[in-house]
Design a protein around this motif. Structure first.
Motif, PDB file in Angstrom:
ATOM      1  N   ILE A 237       0.847  -1.200   0.000  1.00 40.53           N
ATOM      2  CA  ILE A 237       0.000   0.000   0.000  1.00 40.53           C
ATOM      3  C   ILE A 237       0.884   1.252   0.000  1.00 40.53           C
ATOM      4  O   ILE A 237       0.632   2.217  -0.726  1.00 40.53           O
ATOM      5  CB  ILE A 237      -0.957  -0.009   1.203  1.00 40.53           C
ATOM      6  CG1 ILE A 237      -1.971  -1.146   1.051  1.00 40.53           C
ATOM      7  CG2 ILE A 237      -1.679   1.337   1.343  1.00 40.53           C
ATOM      8  CD1 ILE A 237      -2.792  -1.420   2.313  1.00 40.53           C
TER       9      ILE A 237
ATOM     10  N   LYS B 285       0.138   0.669  -4.264  1.00 42.95           N
ATOM     11  CA  LYS B 285      -0.898  -0.258  -4.706  1.00 42.95           C
ATOM     12  C   LYS B 285      -2.190  -0.011  -3.923  1.00 42.95           C
ATOM     13  O   LYS B 285      -2.163   0.469  -2.781  1.00 42.95           O
ATOM     14  CB  LYS B 285      -0.429  -1.704  -4.529  1.00 42.95           C
ATOM     15  CG  LYS B 285       0.808  -2.013  -5.363  1.00 42.95           C
ATOM     16  CD  LYS B 285       0.979  -3.490  -5.628  1.00 42.95           C
ATOM     17  CE  LYS B 285       2.138  -3.722  -6.600  1.00 42.95           C
ATOM     18  NZ  LYS B 285       2.323  -5.127  -6.947  1.00 42.95           N
ATOM     19  N   SER B 286      -3.304  -0.348  -4.541  1.00 39.84           N
ATOM     20  CA  SER B 286      -4.587  -0.217  -3.850  1.00 39.84           C
ATOM     21  C   SER B 286      -4.676  -1.279  -2.766  1.00 39.84           C
ATOM     22  O   SER B 286      -3.916  -2.262  -2.764  1.00 39.84           O
ATOM     23  CB  SER B 286      -5.745  -0.389  -4.832  1.00 39.84           C
ATOM     24  OG  SER B 286      -5.841  -1.742  -5.254  1.00 39.84           O
TER      25      SER B 286
ATOM     26  N   GLN C 276      -6.993  -3.484  -2.354  1.00 40.35           N
ATOM     27  CA  GLN C 276      -7.353  -4.768  -2.949  1.00 40.35           C
ATOM     28  C   GLN C 276      -6.176  -5.403  -3.673  1.00 40.35           C
ATOM     29  O   GLN C 276      -5.962  -6.619  -3.588  1.00 40.35           O
ATOM     30  CB  GLN C 276      -8.528  -4.600  -3.919  1.00 40.35           C
ATOM     31  CG  GLN C 276      -9.133  -5.927  -4.374  1.00 40.35           C
ATOM     32  CD  GLN C 276      -9.592  -6.783  -3.201  1.00 40.35           C
ATOM     33  OE1 GLN C 276     -10.381  -6.341  -2.356  1.00 40.35           O
ATOM     34  NE2 GLN C 276      -9.098  -8.020  -3.127  1.00 40.35           N
ATOM     35  N   GLU C 277      -5.383  -4.598  -4.366  1.00 41.47           N
ATOM     36  CA  GLU C 277      -4.191  -5.132  -5.038  1.00 41.47           C
ATOM     37  C   GLU C 277      -3.210  -5.716  -4.027  1.00 41.47           C
ATOM     38  O   GLU C 277      -2.602  -6.774  -4.261  1.00 41.47           O
ATOM     39  CB  GLU C 277      -3.507  -4.029  -5.847  1.00 41.47           C
ATOM     40  CG  GLU C 277      -4.235  -3.644  -7.123  1.00 41.47           C
ATOM     41  CD  GLU C 277      -3.655  -2.416  -7.796  1.00 41.47           C
ATOM     42  OE1 GLU C 277      -3.893  -2.245  -9.005  1.00 41.47           O
ATOM     43  OE2 GLU C 277      -2.969  -1.609  -7.103  1.00 41.47           O
TER      44      GLU C 277
ATOM     45  N   GLY D  32      -9.706   6.085   1.048  1.00 38.18           N
ATOM     46  CA  GLY D  32      -8.793   6.376  -0.051  1.00 38.18           C
ATOM     47  C   GLY D  32      -7.785   7.474   0.212  1.00 38.18           C
ATOM     48  O   GLY D  32      -7.230   8.060  -0.726  1.00 38.18           O
TER      49      GLY D  32
END
Length: 331
Positions: A262, A266-267, A269-270, A312
């Protein structure tokens, strides 16, 4: 001691517990609902994806039949994702006797209800003795018989002592504690701080930053723990500071690994997809955030983690907001 033990959940921790308990002279059944996982364990006597290199003794039985697994079990060890604890306990309710001790190795808080796993277990299994096994204990090291120390916690000290005898070996030292709330909260909330430590690593920050996160992290964990009825001293022990240290600093920690991803951009979820294992810190952040609001407890790191994971927020802005908060006295 030769006891009949069922381990519910055949991931890395469940497999490590089965190995430990079997080597300690107990009759062990290891259950998974996934036929492919059980077939793989039967074929290799090893969990080749979750715990590679750790051989499971021939005496351990593998099964997808939960009723068969827990039949005659004197102890059931729950090693399942925290958010499945309630459903697993509902299943056990119709299968085990009131004399069966149920102990969880999972670390988390139920998302919807914001309840501790021990509270869920008491609700679903009101006639059974309930306990928690927690501490700085990566499955990868337990399985390889690397010296490890943990805590068996139960409101009934005799149950905690019983589990101490059941699990303890020359390389797996078990202490007892009756502060179930403190022991469980330390284990659950440190995953949030470890996720943040990983984000810090992913952002390229250093040891100073991680030390600050860990130190201020245990401070806010303790605040919430005491507000919920835990003993402040518990958070200075194995299931507080001890578990926090190991989870924030080790690459065995899936929470830290997810945080690094993160922090690298990266998100969420990724990151979860890449780690490809349950990352309890993500699921625990929301109920911890809600509990802090409800009880009026200041948890700034947890609050920023919530903003990153669910709103976010850019991790760099979260760090900036933490660093520029109003001036405080440390104590």
């Amino acid at each position: 001691m030769n006891r009949n033990v069922a381990v519910v959940g055949a991931g890395s921790m469940g497999t490590a517990m089965a190995v430990l308990l079997s080597k300690n002279g107990n009759n062990v059944s290891l259950w998974s609902p996934m036929k492919d996982e059980i077939n793989m364990l039967k074929a290799n006597r090893e969990h080749v994806t979750r715990l590679p290199g750790v051989k499971v003794p021939d005496s351990v039985e593998f099964t997808t039949d939960i009723e068969h697994a827990v039949k005659n079990a004197e102890v059931v060890v729950l090693a399942v994702p925290s958010q499945t604890t309630r459903q697993n306990c509902k299943t056990l309710a119709g299968l085990i006797s009131k004399d069966t001790v149920v102990v969880t190795c999972s670390k988390g808080i139920e998302d919807v209800s914001c309840k501790l796993l021990s509270e869920i277990m008491q609700e679903e299994l009101p006639n059974n003795n309930i306990a928690v096994l927690s501490g700085p204990s990566h499955a990868e090291e337990i399985g390889r018989d690397i010296p490890t120390t943990v805590v068996a916690a139960s409101e009934n000290l005799e149950v905690a002592k019983f589990l101490q005898d059941l699990f303890m070996t020359a390389n797996f030292r078990v202490y007892t504690n009756t502060d179930v709330i403190g022991v469980e909260l330390g284990g659950a909330l440190k995953n949030i701080i470890a996720l943040c430590a990983g984000i810090s690593d992913g952002l390229g920050f250093g040891d100073n930053t991680k030390a600050a996160l860990m130190t201020r992290g245990i401070a806010e964990i303790s605040r919430l723990g005491v507000a919920m009825g835990g003993n402040a001293d518990t958070f200075s022990g194995l299931t507080g500071v001890g578990d926090l240290i190991v989870t924030c600093t080790s690459m065995h920690s899936r929470n830290r690994r997810a945080g690094i991803l993160i922090g690298q951009g990266k998100s969420v979820q990724e990151a979860l997809d890449e780690v490809n294992m349950v990352v309890e810190g993500v699921a625990t952040t929301k109920p911890a955030y809600e509990l802090a609001k409800k009880l009026g407890v200041s948890m700034p790191i947890t609050s920023e983690a919530y903003s990153i994971l669910f709103e976010g927020k850019d991790p760099r802005y979260a760090v900036g907001d933490l660093m520029t908060r109003d001036k405080k006295t440390e104590m």
